[in-house]
Scaffold this active site. Structure first.
Site, mmCIF file in Angstrom:
data_model
loop_
_atom_site.group_PDB
_atom_site.id
_atom_site.type_symbol
_atom_site.label_atom_id
_atom_site.label_comp_id
_atom_site.label_asym_id
_atom_site.label_seq_id
_atom_site.Cartn_x
_atom_site.Cartn_y
_atom_site.Cartn_z
ATOM 1 N N ALA A 1 -3.889 3.431 11.469
ATOM 2 C CA ALA A 1 -3.337 4.010 10.248
ATOM 3 C C ALA A 1 -4.509 4.125 9.270
ATOM 4 C CB ALA A 1 -2.232 3.128 9.694
ATOM 5 N N SER B 1 -5.200 -0.288 1.014
ATOM 6 C CA SER B 1 -4.951 -0.353 2.449
ATOM 7 C C SER B 1 -3.490 -0.035 2.719
ATOM 8 C CB SER B 1 -5.350 -1.734 2.991
ATOM 9 O OG SER B 1 -5.383 -1.726 4.408
ATOM 10 N N ASN B 2 -2.983 -0.384 3.895
ATOM 11 C CA ASN B 2 -1.582 -0.111 4.229
ATOM 12 C C ASN B 2 -1.044 -1.205 5.129
ATOM 13 O OD1 ASN B 2 -1.939 0.712 7.145
ATOM 14 N ND2 ASN B 2 -3.288 2.193 6.165
ATOM 15 N N GLN B 3 0.219 -1.080 5.504
ATOM 16 C CA GLN B 3 0.958 -2.148 6.188
ATOM 17 C C GLN B 3 0.766 -2.189 7.699
ATOM 18 O OE1 GLN B 3 2.530 -4.419 4.733
ATOM 19 N NE2 GLN B 3 3.621 -3.726 2.920
#
Ligand code: C5P
Length: 224
Positions: free
Chosen positions: A96, A29-31
């Site tokens: 995102a 995943s991402n921030q």
């Protein structure tokens, strides 16, 4: 500038990260915090829009008056976004989205081996906003975000053209005080024949200005 009314306008927004499973207990995943997309949804609903918020996994409360569709993966977000987009006048892609997912999700938890390296095979995810912008019927006015650490405006203009968007919000994420996972942000809004820089401010304040520009440009394009 007078406040334009969102009364009766259908708007769908993607927000947050996507989460791509590796096995039953792990993911990529991402921030992304989802704060910008949730702020846009909250303000648009306050201004009278009929808002559908397609949210990746984030621990944020649903803004008042907003219809929320929770998704986890990019493929789920893709399906939900296409459905919502076809019933919307305006679509804003704030999410995102993970660029890649596992070619195959392991059915059982991957075991550690004696090898020092592990290779995962990833495949590309669909570009959600590009597929919304490519709709031949019921295509909404389509607005993207571009988060970049360098060459911000050039890359954003490239995305505006390549993804066939109507507008893009260019977001400098090289400054840790703004962008991903913060309360503040600054963006430059770009459309085919103009641009406007909006200075750093709280995401809720910025959301109002972004929405105003989007509505103004949407109404120009509608009239043309
Ligand atoms: O190409 P990049 O990820 O930088 O583009 C950002 C824009 O495209 C954002 O509006 C984002 O929500 C959207 N996007 C998407 N689906 C993807 C990748 C990006 O909708 N798979």
């Amino acid at each position: 500038q007078p406040e334009l009314s969102w009364q009766g306008i259908t708007l769908s927004i993607t927000a947050g990260p996507t989460r791509e499973a590796i096995d039953p207990v792990r993911y990529i995943s991402n921030q992304s915090s989802g704060k910008m997309g949730f702020a846009l949804a909250a303000i648009a609903a306050q201004l009278g829009a009929d808002v559908t918020l397609i949210a990746g996994p984030v621990p944020l409360a649903t803004p008042a008056g907003v219809k929320r569709v929770d998704v986890i993966s990019a493929e789920q977000m893709h399906q939900a976004a296409l459905k919502a987009a076809q019933n919307s006048a305006i679509f804003i892609g704030c999410a995102a989205v993970a660029d890649y997912r596992m070619a195959e999700i392991a059915v059982e938890k991957l075991k550690k081996t004696s090898d020092d390296a592990l290779t995962l095979k990833l495949v590309k995810n669909p570009d959600i906003i590009a597929s919304v912008a490519a709709l031949s019927q019921q295509r909404p006015f389509t607005v993207g975000f571009a988060a970049e650490t360098h060459n911000l405006i050039d890359y954003a203009k490239g995305k505006l053209t390549n993804k066939k968007l109507d507008m893009i919000c260019a977001n400098d994420v090289s400054d840790p005080a703004q962008g991903f996972n913060t309360e503040h942000n600054a963006v430059t809004m770009i459309w085919p024949n103009g641009e406007l820089a909006l200075p750093a401010q709280a995401k809720t304040e910025l959301a109002k200005l972004i929405l105003q520009q989007i509505l103004q440009q949407y109404q120009m394009v509608e009239k043309a």
